[in-house]
Design an enzyme around this catalytic site. Structure first.
Site, PDB file in Angstrom:
ATOM      1  N   GLY A  92       0.826  -1.201   0.000  1.00  0.00           N
ATOM      2  CA  GLY A  92       0.000   0.000   0.000  1.00  0.00           C
ATOM      3  C   GLY A  92       0.864   1.256   0.000  1.00  0.00           C
ATOM      4  O   GLY A  92       2.101   1.175  -0.017  1.00  0.00           O
ATOM      5  N   GLY A 105       4.390   4.470   5.431  1.00  0.00           N
ATOM      6  CA  GLY A 105       4.740   4.401   6.841  1.00  0.00           C
ATOM      7  C   GLY A 105       3.618   4.780   7.774  1.00  0.00           C
ATOM      8  O   GLY A 105       3.786   4.785   8.988  1.00  0.00           O
ATOM      9  N   GLU A 113       9.325  -2.364   4.950  1.00  0.00           N
ATOM     10  CA  GLU A 113       8.745  -2.181   3.610  1.00  0.00           C
ATOM     11  C   GLU A 113       9.796  -1.656   2.635  1.00  0.00           C
ATOM     12  O   GLU A 113       9.875  -2.110   1.486  1.00  0.00           O
ATOM     13  CB  GLU A 113       7.572  -1.208   3.665  1.00  0.00           C
ATOM     14  CG  GLU A 113       6.347  -1.783   4.369  1.00  0.00           C
ATOM     15  CD  GLU A 113       5.235  -0.756   4.569  1.00  0.00           C
ATOM     16  OE1 GLU A 113       4.086  -1.181   4.691  1.00  0.00           O
ATOM     17  OE2 GLU A 113       5.515   0.451   4.620  1.00  0.00           O
TER      18      GLU A 113
HETATM   19  C1  5RP Z   1       2.438   0.863   6.345  1.00  0.00           C
HETATM   20  C2  5RP Z   1       2.217   1.512   5.052  1.00  0.00           C
HETATM   21  C3  5RP Z   1       0.920   1.259   4.381  1.00  0.00           C
HETATM   22  O1  5RP Z   1       1.168   0.628   3.176  1.00  0.00           O
HETATM   23  C4  5RP Z   1       0.231   2.563   4.177  1.00  0.00           C
HETATM   24  O2  5RP Z   1       0.093   3.190   5.436  1.00  0.00           O
HETATM   25  C5  5RP Z   1      -1.144   2.385   3.525  1.00  0.00           C
HETATM   26  O3  5RP Z   1      -2.007   1.775   4.423  1.00  0.00           O
HETATM   27  P1  5RP Z   1      -3.531   1.495   4.092  1.00  0.00           P
HETATM   28  O4  5RP Z   1      -3.560   0.559   2.937  1.00  0.00           O
HETATM   29  O5  5RP Z   1      -4.065   0.890   5.365  1.00  0.00           O
HETATM   30  O6  5RP Z   1      -4.178   2.814   3.770  1.00  0.00           O
HETATM   31  O7  5RP Z   1       3.036   2.199   4.516  1.00  0.00           O
HETATM   32  O8  5RP Z   1       3.635   1.273   6.922  1.00  0.00           O
END
Ligand code: 5RP
Length: 237
Positions: A92, A105, A113
């Protein structure tokens, strides 16, 4: 290139993107499994394909939460140190600019990641359309720091006018990442020069990593009310 597919009314936009992106996973691949509520659907879909279609993959997870989910689904896992390279990572993002730079993040998993994405042949991001922006910066930029000296970094960021906030968890305690670090969120509003900000942060002692993911993505799968769009990003790495 832009491809459009119709929205299934029963699916939410994150689910739509997650399921569509899982189609890029091929038999035998080593797959980086991202973190967050969108990546959740992609991991579930890979699990379904393994059960129902006989897909075989090895997963490399980017957080303890995703590891737990993948284990429940019976996805065989290896750590990033046990594989030569990751074939494809799907993850994501919190914001994606018009030139395909990203902030990640929000879910506090940026360090793992970024490591997994760095050692991947290809990275795909999955988002709903609200994550697409002209310029980065409305979403607070996470900076992962060593606890020792973190107050010094907060002062430095304060002086720079970055409006830093030390991230806390749902109990109001300082949040600790899977790597045992803290996160300072920078409220920048707009980032005019992501490359120079990244270089500045990279050079600060005590900063482990930051959430600017620059020149890392090759495709973005976007779930929107109009359907699923697959955007081809220019890979400049
Ligand atoms: C986690 C991330 C996620 O990929 C990002 O926060 C997106 O999250 P979501 O899909 O819940 O909106 O970077 O560290």
């Amino acid at each position: 290139m832009l491809k459009l597919k119709k929205v299934d009314a029963k699916m939410n936009l994150k689910q739509l993107a997650g399921i569509e992106a899982a189609k890029f996973v091929k038999d035998g691949m080593i797959v980086g499994l991202g973190t967050g509520s969108t990546a959740y659907y992609m991991v579930e879909e890979i699990g379904r394909r393994m059960r129902e279609e006989g897909l075989r993959i090895t997963g490399v997870t980017t957080s303890n939460a995703t590891k737990e989910q993948a284990e429940k689904l019976g996805i065989p896992l290896k750590s990033i140190d046990e594989v030569p390279v990751v074939d494809l990572t799907i993850d994501g993002a919190d914001e994606i600019s018009a030139d395909f730079q990203g902030i990640k993040g929000g879910g506090a998993a940026l360090l793992f990641e970024k490591i997994v994405a760095t050692y991947s042949k290809e990275t795909i991001w999955i988002v709903d359309s609200s994550k697409l922006v002209d310029k980065l910066g409305k979403f607070p930029l996470p900076v992962e720091v060593i606890p020792y000296g973190s107050q010094q970094l907060l002062h430095i960021f304060e002086e720079k006018g970055f409006q830093p906030v030390l991230r806390t968890d749902e109990n109001g305690e300082v949040l600790t990442t899977d790597g045992g670090h803290y996160i300072i969120d920078l409220h920048l509003e707009v980032i005019e020069q992501p490359e120079s900000l990244a270089t500045y942060l990279d050079e600060l002692v005590g900063v482990v990593e930051h959430g600017l993911f620059l020149n890392m993505v090759s495709k973005v799968v976007v779930g929107s009310e109009k359907g699923v769009e697959i955007l081809d990003a220019i890979r400049r790495k």
